[in-house]
Design an enzyme around this catalytic site. Structure first.
Site, PDB file in Angstrom:
ATOM      1  N   THR A 187      -2.365 -10.306  18.566  1.00  0.00           N
ATOM      2  CA  THR A 187      -1.984 -10.820  17.250  1.00  0.00           C
ATOM      3  C   THR A 187      -0.511 -11.239  17.326  1.00  0.00           C
ATOM      4  O   THR A 187       0.238 -10.787  18.202  1.00  0.00           O
ATOM      5  CB  THR A 187      -2.142  -9.745  16.162  1.00  0.00           C
ATOM      6  N   THR A 240       1.972 -10.391  15.469  1.00  0.00           N
ATOM      7  CA  THR A 240       2.909  -9.260  15.364  1.00  0.00           C
ATOM      8  C   THR A 240       2.971  -8.478  16.666  1.00  0.00           C
ATOM      9  O   THR A 240       4.049  -8.142  17.148  1.00  0.00           O
ATOM     10  CB  THR A 240       2.453  -8.312  14.233  1.00  0.00           C
ATOM     11  N   LYS A 263      -2.058   7.265  13.175  1.00  0.00           N
ATOM     12  CA  LYS A 263      -3.393   6.952  13.697  1.00  0.00           C
ATOM     13  C   LYS A 263      -4.151   8.230  14.078  1.00  0.00           C
ATOM     14  O   LYS A 263      -5.359   8.336  13.870  1.00  0.00           O
ATOM     15  CB  LYS A 263      -3.293   5.980  14.864  1.00  0.00           C
ATOM     16  N   MET A 294       0.819  -1.216   0.000  1.00  0.00           N
ATOM     17  CA  MET A 294       0.000   0.000   0.000  1.00  0.00           C
ATOM     18  C   MET A 294       0.856   1.272   0.000  1.00  0.00           C
ATOM     19  O   MET A 294       0.311   2.371   0.127  1.00  0.00           O
ATOM     20  CB  MET A 294      -0.949  -0.003   1.200  1.00  0.00           C
ATOM     21  N   TYR A 310       3.990   5.648  14.490  1.00  0.00           N
ATOM     22  CA  TYR A 310       2.725   4.929  14.331  1.00  0.00           C
ATOM     23  C   TYR A 310       1.565   5.744  14.873  1.00  0.00           C
ATOM     24  O   TYR A 310       0.521   5.882  14.236  1.00  0.00           O
ATOM     25  CB  TYR A 310       2.852   3.592  15.062  1.00  0.00           C
ATOM     26  N   ASN A 316      -7.539  -1.576   7.264  1.00  0.00           N
ATOM     27  CA  ASN A 316      -6.978  -2.263   8.429  1.00  0.00           C
ATOM     28  C   ASN A 316      -5.459  -2.405   8.401  1.00  0.00           C
ATOM     29  O   ASN A 316      -4.812  -2.502   9.440  1.00  0.00           O
ATOM     30  CB  ASN A 316      -7.631  -3.654   8.505  1.00  0.00           C
ATOM     31  N   HIS A 317      -4.837  -2.405   7.227  1.00  0.00           N
ATOM     32  CA  HIS A 317      -3.406  -2.702   7.110  1.00  0.00           C
ATOM     33  C   HIS A 317      -2.548  -1.649   7.806  1.00  0.00           C
ATOM     34  O   HIS A 317      -2.962  -0.500   7.965  1.00  0.00           O
ATOM     35  CB  HIS A 317      -2.986  -2.804   5.640  1.00  0.00           C
ATOM     36  N   ILE A 318      -1.355  -2.048   8.234  1.00  0.00           N
ATOM     37  CA  ILE A 318      -0.348  -1.108   8.739  1.00  0.00           C
ATOM     38  C   ILE A 318       1.020  -1.578   8.278  1.00  0.00           C
ATOM     39  O   ILE A 318       1.262  -2.764   8.086  1.00  0.00           O
ATOM     40  CB  ILE A 318      -0.317  -1.020  10.296  1.00  0.00           C
TER      41      ILE A 318
HETATM   42  N1  LIG Z   1      -2.570  -5.796  17.551  1.00  0.00           N
HETATM   43  C1  LIG Z   1      -2.757  -4.748  18.345  1.00  0.00           C
HETATM   44  O1  LIG Z   1      -2.387  -4.729  19.550  1.00  0.00           O
HETATM   45  C2  LIG Z   1      -3.440  -3.552  17.815  1.00  0.00           C
HETATM   46  C3  LIG Z   1      -3.752  -3.410  16.455  1.00  0.00           C
HETATM   47  N2  LIG Z   1      -4.363  -2.247  16.042  1.00  0.00           N
HETATM   48  C4  LIG Z   1      -4.669  -2.063  14.615  1.00  0.00           C
HETATM   49  O2  LIG Z   1      -5.293  -3.206  14.066  1.00  0.00           O
HETATM   50  C5  LIG Z   1      -4.922  -3.331  12.694  1.00  0.00           C
HETATM   51  C6  LIG Z   1      -4.394  -4.716  12.457  1.00  0.00           C
HETATM   52  O3  LIG Z   1      -3.339  -4.939  13.365  1.00  0.00           O
HETATM   53  P1  LIG Z   1      -2.693  -6.401  13.482  1.00  0.00           P
HETATM   54  O4  LIG Z   1      -3.690  -7.421  13.037  1.00  0.00           O
HETATM   55  O5  LIG Z   1      -2.079  -6.536  14.821  1.00  0.00           O
HETATM   56  O6  LIG Z   1      -1.530  -6.299  12.390  1.00  0.00           O
HETATM   57  P2  LIG Z   1      -0.705  -7.487  11.698  1.00  0.00           P
HETATM   58  O7  LIG Z   1       0.708  -7.033  11.710  1.00  0.00           O
HETATM   59  O8  LIG Z   1      -1.073  -8.788  12.286  1.00  0.00           O
HETATM   60  O9  LIG Z   1      -1.274  -7.443  10.189  1.00  0.00           O
HETATM   61  C7  LIG Z   1      -0.944  -6.365   9.375  1.00  0.00           C
HETATM   62  C8  LIG Z   1      -1.483  -6.677   7.989  1.00  0.00           C
HETATM   63  O10 LIG Z   1      -1.096  -5.642   7.091  1.00  0.00           O
HETATM   64  C9  LIG Z   1      -0.370  -6.215   5.991  1.00  0.00           C
HETATM   65  N3  LIG Z   1       0.674  -5.263   5.589  1.00  0.00           N
HETATM   66  C10 LIG Z   1       1.837  -5.002   6.230  1.00  0.00           C
HETATM   67  N4  LIG Z   1       2.550  -4.101   5.529  1.00  0.00           N
HETATM   68  C11 LIG Z   1       1.798  -3.776   4.434  1.00  0.00           C
HETATM   69  C12 LIG Z   1       2.000  -2.907   3.314  1.00  0.00           C
HETATM   70  N5  LIG Z   1       3.119  -2.186   3.189  1.00  0.00           N
HETATM   71  N6  LIG Z   1       1.022  -2.827   2.379  1.00  0.00           N
HETATM   72  C13 LIG Z   1      -0.097  -3.578   2.489  1.00  0.00           C
HETATM   73  N7  LIG Z   1      -0.353  -4.412   3.521  1.00  0.00           N
HETATM   74  C14 LIG Z   1       0.603  -4.511   4.474  1.00  0.00           C
HETATM   75  C15 LIG Z   1       0.195  -7.525   6.525  1.00  0.00           C
HETATM   76  O11 LIG Z   1       0.379  -8.481   5.507  1.00  0.00           O
HETATM   77  P3  LIG Z   1       1.747  -8.574   4.646  1.00  0.00           P
HETATM   78  O12 LIG Z   1       2.890  -8.546   5.604  1.00  0.00           O
HETATM   79  O13 LIG Z   1       1.589  -9.868   3.924  1.00  0.00           O
HETATM   80  O14 LIG Z   1       1.714  -7.390   3.743  1.00  0.00           O
HETATM   81  C16 LIG Z   1      -0.954  -7.980   7.415  1.00  0.00           C
HETATM   82  O15 LIG Z   1      -1.938  -8.610   6.657  1.00  0.00           O
HETATM   83  C17 LIG Z   1      -3.896  -2.232  12.421  1.00  0.00           C
HETATM   84  O16 LIG Z   1      -4.542  -1.121  11.830  1.00  0.00           O
HETATM   85  C18 LIG Z   1      -3.413  -1.843  13.809  1.00  0.00           C
HETATM   86  O17 LIG Z   1      -3.005  -0.487  13.886  1.00  0.00           O
HETATM   87  C19 LIG Z   1      -4.685  -1.233  16.902  1.00  0.00           C
HETATM   88  C20 LIG Z   1      -4.388  -1.354  18.223  1.00  0.00           C
HETATM   89  C21 LIG Z   1      -3.759  -2.505  18.784  1.00  0.00           C
HETATM   90  C1  LIG Z   2       0.629  -0.509  25.035  1.00  0.00           C
HETATM   91  C2  LIG Z   2      -0.696  -0.072  24.426  1.00  0.00           C
HETATM   92  C3  LIG Z   2      -1.861  -0.387  25.318  1.00  0.00           C
HETATM   93  C4  LIG Z   2      -1.918   0.586  26.509  1.00  0.00           C
HETATM   94  C5  LIG Z   2      -2.707  -0.156  27.520  1.00  0.00           C
HETATM   95  O1  LIG Z   2      -2.140  -0.721  28.403  1.00  0.00           O
HETATM   96  N1  LIG Z   2      -4.023  -0.245  27.272  1.00  0.00           N
HETATM   97  C6  LIG Z   2      -4.857  -1.077  28.068  1.00  0.00           C
HETATM   98  C7  LIG Z   2      -5.196  -2.298  27.208  1.00  0.00           C
HETATM   99  O2  LIG Z   2      -5.133  -2.162  25.980  1.00  0.00           O
HETATM  100  O3  LIG Z   2      -5.478  -3.347  27.808  1.00  0.00           O
HETATM  101  C8  LIG Z   2      -1.056  -0.773  23.137  1.00  0.00           C
HETATM  102  C9  LIG Z   2      -2.306  -0.075  22.541  1.00  0.00           C
HETATM  103  C10 LIG Z   2      -2.115  -0.044  21.082  1.00  0.00           C
HETATM  104  C11 LIG Z   2      -0.942  -0.972  20.837  1.00  0.00           C
HETATM  105  C12 LIG Z   2      -0.115  -0.794  19.594  1.00  0.00           C
HETATM  106  C13 LIG Z   2      -0.966  -0.667  18.413  1.00  0.00           C
HETATM  107  O4  LIG Z   2      -1.776   0.214  18.324  1.00  0.00           O
HETATM  108  C14 LIG Z   2      -0.769  -1.637  17.359  1.00  0.00           C
HETATM  109  C15 LIG Z   2       0.677  -1.882  17.019  1.00  0.00           C
HETATM  110  C16 LIG Z   2       0.510  -3.206  16.360  1.00  0.00           C
HETATM  111  C17 LIG Z   2       1.815  -3.751  15.978  1.00  0.00           C
HETATM  112  O5  LIG Z   2       1.569  -4.967  15.284  1.00  0.00           O
HETATM  113  C18 LIG Z   2       2.580  -4.030  17.230  1.00  0.00           C
HETATM  114  C19 LIG Z   2       2.636  -3.080  18.211  1.00  0.00           C
HETATM  115  C20 LIG Z   2       1.627  -1.928  18.239  1.00  0.00           C
HETATM  116  C21 LIG Z   2       2.474  -0.715  18.225  1.00  0.00           C
HETATM  117  C22 LIG Z   2       0.804  -2.007  19.509  1.00  0.00           C
HETATM  118  C23 LIG Z   2       1.716  -1.990  20.751  1.00  0.00           C
HETATM  119  C24 LIG Z   2       0.929  -1.942  22.026  1.00  0.00           C
HETATM  120  C25 LIG Z   2      -0.034  -0.772  22.028  1.00  0.00           C
HETATM  121  C26 LIG Z   2       0.671   0.584  21.961  1.00  0.00           C
END
Ligand SMILES: NC(=O)C1=CN([C@@H]2O[C@H](COP(=O)(O)OP(=O)(O)OC[C@H]3O[C@@H](n4cnc5c(N)ncnc54)[C@H](OP(=O)(O)O)[C@@H]3O)[C@@H](O)[C@H]2O)C=CC1
Ligand SMILES: C[C@H](CCC(=O)NCC(=O)O)[C@H]1CC[C@H]2[C@@H]3C(=O)C[C@@H]4C[C@H](O)CC[C@]4(C)[C@H]3CC[C@]12C
Length: 326
Positions: free
Chosen positions: A253, A255, A220, A126, A216, A152-154
């Site tokens: 997750t 990651t 957001k 992306m 990051y 949703n991607h990051i």
């Molecule tokens: N897990 C958490 O603690 C939290 C997650 N979130 C949010 O939830 C969403 C999903 O998080 P989570 O499931 O943990 O993330 P993951 O790292 O598990 O998944 C990320 C997804 O994005 C894809 N991706 C990574 N890089 C790119 C790129 N350059 N272009 C297109 N796609 C890409 C990856 O696939 P591939 O590598 O194959 O491209 C994968 O499918 C995110 O928006 C994150 O900010 C918010 C708060 C907390």
């Molecule tokens: C540490 C943050 C949570 C703060 C907290 O203690 N909240 C109470 C609770 O959630 O129980 C985490 C909140 C968001 C996370 C980050 C995020 O937004 C997604 C990223 C996803 C990536 O794959 C890994 C790390 C992240 C930066 C993730 C790290 C932990 C938080 C900052």
């Protein structure tokens, strides 16, 4: 012209704008009394908010998603993968994206096993805005339209002190923010036709200051600003497209656990339930989703009343001594 001989009167506090007036009045109240008052006011208020939210629940029914045409980005793993599976079980059409084709193929195969009306994928990064637009074009080609866009991607996110790398921030803004805007621009015409929904997956780190995720967090916060403003414009123009901002706390997750398990004091919330709550909030056209509810919503309520207290609370919830400058 001020008369130099008269004592210059200070404006009465009541003539000051409210926050300044209150700030001066509150300055003289001892901290422990302020915190006591805050808790006496805040706890009942939070209780009322939680009660309202609990009793004002609309009922989601899985059949709401049957036959719906849904794009899910970042669906090769994590929360996005789980959203694809939930949508498949509900009988939706899914088009999923990520960079890793092999993973996407496996997810599509399993979606079809689970009952998806159809399942397709497009792979690529992306960082490429053309891909962002091509995904929406593919949905139009496959389905003739679109009902739900789940952004949703990051990109790769480190969890450490900000290292000053502005290029990393620029790249992350492209992947985590600008590509969301590009997909929205491309999808809006067809979403207007269907009265569809845009779901923007964000984070606690997109609403409050959390250490070690500055780049990051910037991306957001940008999502909140852009999509909250766009939502206002859609309402003003009576355009029936909903925007749901999904504010997530720590989710278990692969990651996230790899990235932060050494600093978190407890595991993240289940990704499967998180994914379902995101879909429900979009289907019910909610303005915002907070998941896990208490872990996310209560800090947001505290944020505006006691920001320093929240900052301190957030720092104390992390084993910051385990974060070593890279
Ligand atoms: N897990 C958490 O603690 C939290 C997650 N979130 C949010 O939830 C969403 C999903 O998080 P989570 O499931 O943990 O993330 P993951 O790292 O598990 O998944 C990320 C997804 O994005 C894809 N991706 C990574 N890089 C790119 C790129 N350059 N272009 C297109 N796609 C890409 C990856 O696939 P591939 O590598 O194959 O491209 C994968 O499918 C995110 O928006 C994150 O900010 C918010 C708060 C907390
Ligand atoms: C540490 C943050 C949570 C703060 C907290 O203690 N909240 C109470 C609770 O959630 O129980 C985490 C909140 C968001 C996370 C980050 C995020 O937004 C997604 C990223 C996803 C990536 O794959 C890994 C790390 C992240 C930066 C993730 C790290 C932990 C938080 C900052």
């Amino acid at each position: 012209m001020k008369d130099r001989n008269l004592p210059q009167l200070q404006p009465h506090p009541s003539s000051q704008p409210w926050p300044l007036q209150t700030h001066r009045a509150v300055e003289h109240v001892p901290e422990e009394i302020r915190m006591g008052l805050l808790l006496k006011i805040l706890v009942p208020f939070v209780g009322l908010v939680l009660a309202f939210c609990f009793y004002s629940k609309e009922d989601f029914k899985p059949e709401m998603m049957k036959g719906k045409r849904v794009i899910v980005t970042g669906a090769s793993t994590g929360i996005g993968e789980q959203m694809a599976y939930h949508l498949a079980r509900m009988g939706a059409h899914v088009l999923i994206t990520a960079r890793t084709e092999a993973k996407l193929q496996k997810v599509v195969t399993w979606c079809l096993e689970l009952g998806a009306a159809s399942a397709h994928y497009m792979y690529g990064s992306m960082e490429d805005m053309a891909l962002a637009e091509d995904v929406v074009k593919e949905a139009k080609r496959l389905w003739g339209g679109l009902d739900m866009l789940i952004l949703n991607h990051i990109g790769y996110t480190y969890f450490n002190y900000f290292d000053g790398d502005v290029e990393h921030l620029r790249k992350l803004l492209e992947i985590n923010f600008l590509s969301y805007v590009a997909m929205t621009v491309s999808a809006l015409p067809v979403l207007k036709e269907s009265g569809g929904s845009i779901l923007v997956v964000s984070s606690t780190a997109g609403k409050v200051g959390i250490p070690f995720v500055a780049p990051y967090s910037a991306t957001k916060f940008a999502l909140d600003g852009f999509f909250s403003s766009l939502r206002q414009e859609l309402i003003i123009e009576n355009i029936n497209v909903s925007i749901t901002l999904c504010i997530l706390g720590h989710i278990a997750t692969e990651t996230a656990e790899k990235t932060v398990s050494h600093v978190m004091q407890k595991p993240g919330a289940p990704k499967e339930e998180c994914a379902l709550e995101i879909i429900k909030s979009g289907a019910l056209r909610k303005r915002e989703l907070y998941y896990p509810y208490a872990a996310v919503r209560i800090p947001l309520l505290i944020r505006d009343w006691a920001p320093e207290f929240l900052d301190s609370f957030t720092r104390n919830r992390l084993n910051v001594e385990n974060v070593k400058r890279s």
